[in-house]
Scaffold this motif. Structure first.
Motif, PDB file in Angstrom:
ATOM      1  N   VAL A 168       0.833  -1.272   0.020  1.00  0.00           N
ATOM      2  CA  VAL A 168      -0.109   0.244   0.042  1.00  0.00           C
ATOM      3  C   VAL A 168       0.814   1.331   0.113  1.00  0.00           C
ATOM      4  CG1 VAL A 168      -1.620   1.320   1.342  1.00  0.00           C
ATOM      5  CG2 VAL A 168      -2.076  -1.107   1.016  1.00  0.00           C
ATOM      6  N   LEU A 169       1.931   1.169   0.961  1.00  0.00           N
ATOM      7  CA  LEU A 169       2.794   2.431   0.956  1.00  0.00           C
ATOM      8  C   LEU A 169       3.718   2.499  -0.354  1.00  0.00           C
ATOM      9  CD1 LEU A 169       4.098   2.133   4.613  1.00  0.00           C
ATOM     10  CD2 LEU A 169       2.285   3.748   3.639  1.00  0.00           C
ATOM     11  N   THR A 170       3.758   1.820  -1.083  1.00  0.00           N
ATOM     12  CA  THR A 170       4.638   1.658  -2.472  1.00  0.00           C
ATOM     13  C   THR A 170       3.824   2.016  -3.401  1.00  0.00           C
ATOM     14  OG1 THR A 170       6.011  -0.181  -1.280  1.00  0.00           O
ATOM     15  CG2 THR A 170       6.212   0.264  -3.849  1.00  0.00           C
ATOM     16  N   TRP A 171       2.373   1.621  -3.561  1.00  0.00           N
ATOM     17  CA  TRP A 171       1.778   1.948  -4.680  1.00  0.00           C
ATOM     18  C   TRP A 171       1.690   3.528  -5.025  1.00  0.00           C
ATOM     19  CZ3 TRP A 171      -0.959  -1.373  -7.556  1.00  0.00           C
ATOM     20  CH2 TRP A 171      -1.814  -0.696  -8.865  1.00  0.00           C
ATOM     21  N   LYS A 172       1.673   3.691  -6.251  1.00  0.00           N
ATOM     22  CA  LYS A 172       1.580   4.849  -6.830  1.00  0.00           C
ATOM     23  C   LYS A 172       1.215   4.554  -8.554  1.00  0.00           C
ATOM     24  CE  LYS A 172       3.605   9.476  -7.420  1.00  0.00           C
ATOM     25  NZ  LYS A 172       5.047  10.206  -6.860  1.00  0.00           N
ATOM     26  N   GLY A 173       0.171   4.353  -8.785  1.00  0.00           N
ATOM     27  CA  GLY A 173       0.044   3.883 -10.207  1.00  0.00           C
ATOM     28  C   GLY A 173       0.672   2.411 -10.528  1.00  0.00           C
ATOM     29  N   GLY A 174       0.713   1.778  -9.493  1.00  0.00           N
ATOM     30  CA  GLY A 174       1.634   0.482  -9.589  1.00  0.00           C
ATOM     31  C   GLY A 174       2.690   0.578  -8.628  1.00  0.00           C
ATOM     32  N   VAL A 175       3.304  -0.636  -8.739  1.00  0.00           N
ATOM     33  CA  VAL A 175       4.419  -0.931  -7.754  1.00  0.00           C
ATOM     34  C   VAL A 175       5.771  -0.703  -8.340  1.00  0.00           C
ATOM     35  CG1 VAL A 175       5.495  -2.796  -6.081  1.00  0.00           C
ATOM     36  CG2 VAL A 175       3.139  -2.435  -6.045  1.00  0.00           C
ATOM     37  N   GLN A 176       6.698  -0.004  -7.914  1.00  0.00           N
ATOM     38  CA  GLN A 176       8.006   0.193  -8.382  1.00  0.00           C
ATOM     39  C   GLN A 176       9.122  -0.579  -7.590  1.00  0.00           C
ATOM     40  OE1 GLN A 176       8.443   1.443 -11.360  1.00  0.00           O
ATOM     41  NE2 GLN A 176       6.102   1.886 -11.372  1.00  0.00           N
ATOM     42  N   GLY A 177       9.909  -1.277  -7.910  1.00  0.00           N
ATOM     43  CA  GLY A 177      10.867  -1.866  -7.390  1.00  0.00           C
ATOM     44  C   GLY A 177      11.583  -1.217  -6.374  1.00  0.00           C
ATOM     45  N   PHE A 178      11.988  -0.075  -6.760  1.00  0.00           N
ATOM     46  CA  PHE A 178      13.142   0.869  -6.044  1.00  0.00           C
ATOM     47  C   PHE A 178      12.399   1.482  -4.699  1.00  0.00           C
ATOM     48  CE2 PHE A 178      14.910   4.972  -4.751  1.00  0.00           C
ATOM     49  CZ  PHE A 178      16.198   4.412  -4.451  1.00  0.00           C
ATOM     50  N   ARG A 179      10.990   1.717  -4.973  1.00  0.00           N
ATOM     51  CA  ARG A 179      10.237   2.288  -3.923  1.00  0.00           C
ATOM     52  C   ARG A 179       9.885   1.129  -3.013  1.00  0.00           C
ATOM     53  NH1 ARG A 179       6.985   6.889  -4.154  1.00  0.00           N
ATOM     54  NH2 ARG A 179       5.080   5.458  -3.447  1.00  0.00           N
ATOM     55  N   LEU A 180       9.706  -0.068  -3.480  1.00  0.00           N
ATOM     56  CA  LEU A 180       9.536  -1.020  -2.608  1.00  0.00           C
ATOM     57  C   LEU A 180      10.722  -1.585  -1.833  1.00  0.00           C
ATOM     58  CD1 LEU A 180       7.161  -3.532  -2.330  1.00  0.00           C
ATOM     59  CD2 LEU A 180       8.977  -4.876  -3.626  1.00  0.00           C
ATOM     60  N   GLY A 261       0.812  -9.690 -22.765  1.00  0.00           N
ATOM     61  CA  GLY A 261      -0.158 -10.455 -22.261  1.00  0.00           C
ATOM     62  C   GLY A 261      -0.365 -10.580 -20.842  1.00  0.00           C
ATOM     63  N   VAL A 262       0.607 -10.254 -20.112  1.00  0.00           N
ATOM     64  CA  VAL A 262       0.857 -10.487 -18.492  1.00  0.00           C
ATOM     65  C   VAL A 262      -0.033  -9.487 -17.749  1.00  0.00           C
ATOM     66  CG1 VAL A 262       2.075 -10.614 -16.648  1.00  0.00           C
ATOM     67  CG2 VAL A 262       2.904 -11.455 -18.701  1.00  0.00           C
ATOM     68  N   ARG A 263      -0.893  -9.890 -16.869  1.00  0.00           N
ATOM     69  CA  ARG A 263      -1.731  -9.021 -16.050  1.00  0.00           C
ATOM     70  C   ARG A 263      -0.817  -8.678 -14.814  1.00  0.00           C
ATOM     71  NH1 ARG A 263      -7.057 -12.226 -14.634  1.00  0.00           N
ATOM     72  NH2 ARG A 263      -7.500 -10.096 -13.582  1.00  0.00           N
ATOM     73  N   ASN A 264      -0.093  -7.722 -14.909  1.00  0.00           N
ATOM     74  CA  ASN A 264       0.807  -7.257 -14.197  1.00  0.00           C
ATOM     75  C   ASN A 264       0.561  -7.374 -12.883  1.00  0.00           C
ATOM     76  OD1 ASN A 264       2.295  -6.892 -16.507  1.00  0.00           O
ATOM     77  ND2 ASN A 264       2.589  -4.610 -16.266  1.00  0.00           N
ATOM     78  N   GLU A 265      -0.321  -6.374 -12.304  1.00  0.00           N
ATOM     79  CA  GLU A 265      -0.640  -6.330 -10.729  1.00  0.00           C
ATOM     80  C   GLU A 265      -1.145  -7.457 -10.267  1.00  0.00           C
ATOM     81  OE1 GLU A 265       0.813  -4.049  -9.157  1.00  0.00           O
ATOM     82  OE2 GLU A 265       1.465  -3.090 -10.809  1.00  0.00           O
ATOM     83  N   PRO A 266      -2.287  -8.202 -10.862  1.00  0.00           N
ATOM     84  CA  PRO A 266      -2.662  -9.293 -10.168  1.00  0.00           C
ATOM     85  C   PRO A 266      -1.536 -10.501 -10.216  1.00  0.00           C
ATOM     86  CG  PRO A 266      -4.225  -8.738 -11.653  1.00  0.00           C
ATOM     87  CD  PRO A 266      -3.223  -7.806 -11.867  1.00  0.00           C
TER      88      PRO A 266
END
Length: 382
Positions: A168-180, A261-266
């Motif tokens: 949740v804290l990392t989410w910003k229009g998606g999850v970025q690895g560096f932010r994670l 064709g990958v559903r990224n977030e799920p």
């Protein structure tokens, strides 16, 4: 199963001519609809064999020394001496199995997070999921005692809640690895402070139990603990394997993965949940064991010389690292003293066979590896 390696005939424009197979530059086979790198499978088999050799040494060595024949008899419970069956079958074998299986689980979990973050520092002990599982375990120990079932439940719940908070804290229009990674490091520091406060405020006996468990140890490992943990690690590992192709695609970047064709977030959420559960199971069984999840995927990647992170190689190297570290933790001091006697540095070996928690050894090894990794990555930077 069929080979997918063959010469490539390129037509103008760089496309593969009809009927030709792609040459991946190394032996590949196709099984169950997936390409399998033969080199990775062979090297993973060799690493697994080395882990079994370390495990066999662990069965041989100890204050009650055994011969190879006695070890094999003890494994099947047919030794003439009852004590041999007890030492091998009830004391040493569960510990060896725990080292291999739990190490493999940590390796797979580390491979998942390093692939998702596209960063060699993206392991569950750096991001904070291991610490979250430890927090859940401590709370459970203080409230309900040291039962494995309750501790496992608390560790899994703590790990999942930590993962959700980081997500949740990392989410910003998606999850970025560096932010994670950054959010995970900050949350790890906060959880470590909270864990220290919990131990200091709890009853002395429970505090000692939590501190001992928190060092990461395979001491006292029995079949009642390792069998359910083994089943859980296998099931969760297979769950990661189901998403292995999508995981490799996500390493190419979110835009590329979505175009393929990958559903990224799920897919990312499912992988995080499974990998966190893997860490939590290991933590519940043996406590938080640091740096195996960090080192195993990268060592496996370099040994196999693969382009992406291989779950199979990470599992094999993780098992080898943990069982070898436990061998050092149990017998390293005694073997060192015997070596010094043999070299004539000391006259008589009078040292006791001092044993350390395996987590102490992995921290020492992992600290050296982390320094090397940081220097290596700094040199790569432009």
């Amino acid at each position: 199963m069929k080979s997918s390696e063959s010469p490539v005939a390129l037509v103008p424009g760089g496309e593969v001519a009809p009927g030709e197979r792609i040459d991946f530059g190394r032996p590949m086979v196709v099984a169950f609809g997936r390409r399998i790198d033969v080199r990775v499978v062979v090297i993973a088999g060799i690493v697994t064999l080395l882990a079994l050799v370390c495990g066999f040494l662990g069965l041989l060595l100890g204050k009650f020394a055994l011969t190879p024949t006695e070890v094999f008899q003890g494994l099947f419970g047919v030794a003439d001496k009852r004590i041999v069956n007890t030492v091998v079958g009830e004391w040493r074998a569960p510990r060896i199995l725990a080292g291999i299986v739990l190490g493999a689980g940590l390796g797979v979990s580390g491979a998942v997070f390093q692939s998702l973050t596209r960063n060699p520092l993206g392991s569950p002990d750096i991001i904070g999921f291991s610490t979250g599982a430890y927090t859940g375990g401590i709370v459970t120990i203080i409230l309900f005692g040291t039962s494995f079932v309750s501790t496992a439940f608390g560790a899994i719940l703590g790990g999942i809640l930590t993962a959700l908070l980081v997500y949740v804290l990392t989410w910003k229009g998606g999850v970025q690895g560096f932010r994670l990674i950054i959010v995970g490091i900050a949350l790890t520091a906060m959880l470590n402070a909270f864990n220290t406060w919990l131990i200091m405020r709890s009853d002395l006996d429970l505090a000692m139990a939590a501190a001992t468990w928190g060092a990461g140890t395979l001491n006292g490992m029995g079949w009642s603990t390792i069998l359910p943990a083994t089943v859980a690690v296998i099931v969760l590992g297979l769950g990661c394997g189901v998403f292995a192709r999508d995981l490799g695609t996500l390493e190419l970047g979110d835009d590329t993965a979505k175009a393929l064709g990958v559903r990224n977030e799920p897919v990312r959420a499912a992988l995080i949940l499974i990998a966190v559960a893997l860490v939590a199971v290991v933590t519940a069984a043996a406590g938080p064991i640091a740096f195996v999840a960090l080192a195993a995927p990268q060592i496996g990647r370099r040994i196999a010389k693969s382009q992406g992170t291989s779950l199979l190689m990470a599992a094999a190297v993780g098992g080898l690292l943990l069982v070898a570290a436990d061998l050092i933790a149990q017998h390293g001091m005694a073997l060192t003293n015997q070596l010094l006697v043999w070299l004539g540095v000391i006259g008589v070996d009078t040292a006791d066979d001092i044993q350390f928690p395996v987590g102490v050894v992995t921290v020492c090894i992992g600290g050296v590896y982390l320094i090397w990794l940081l220097i290596h990555e700094a040199r790569k930077a432009p």
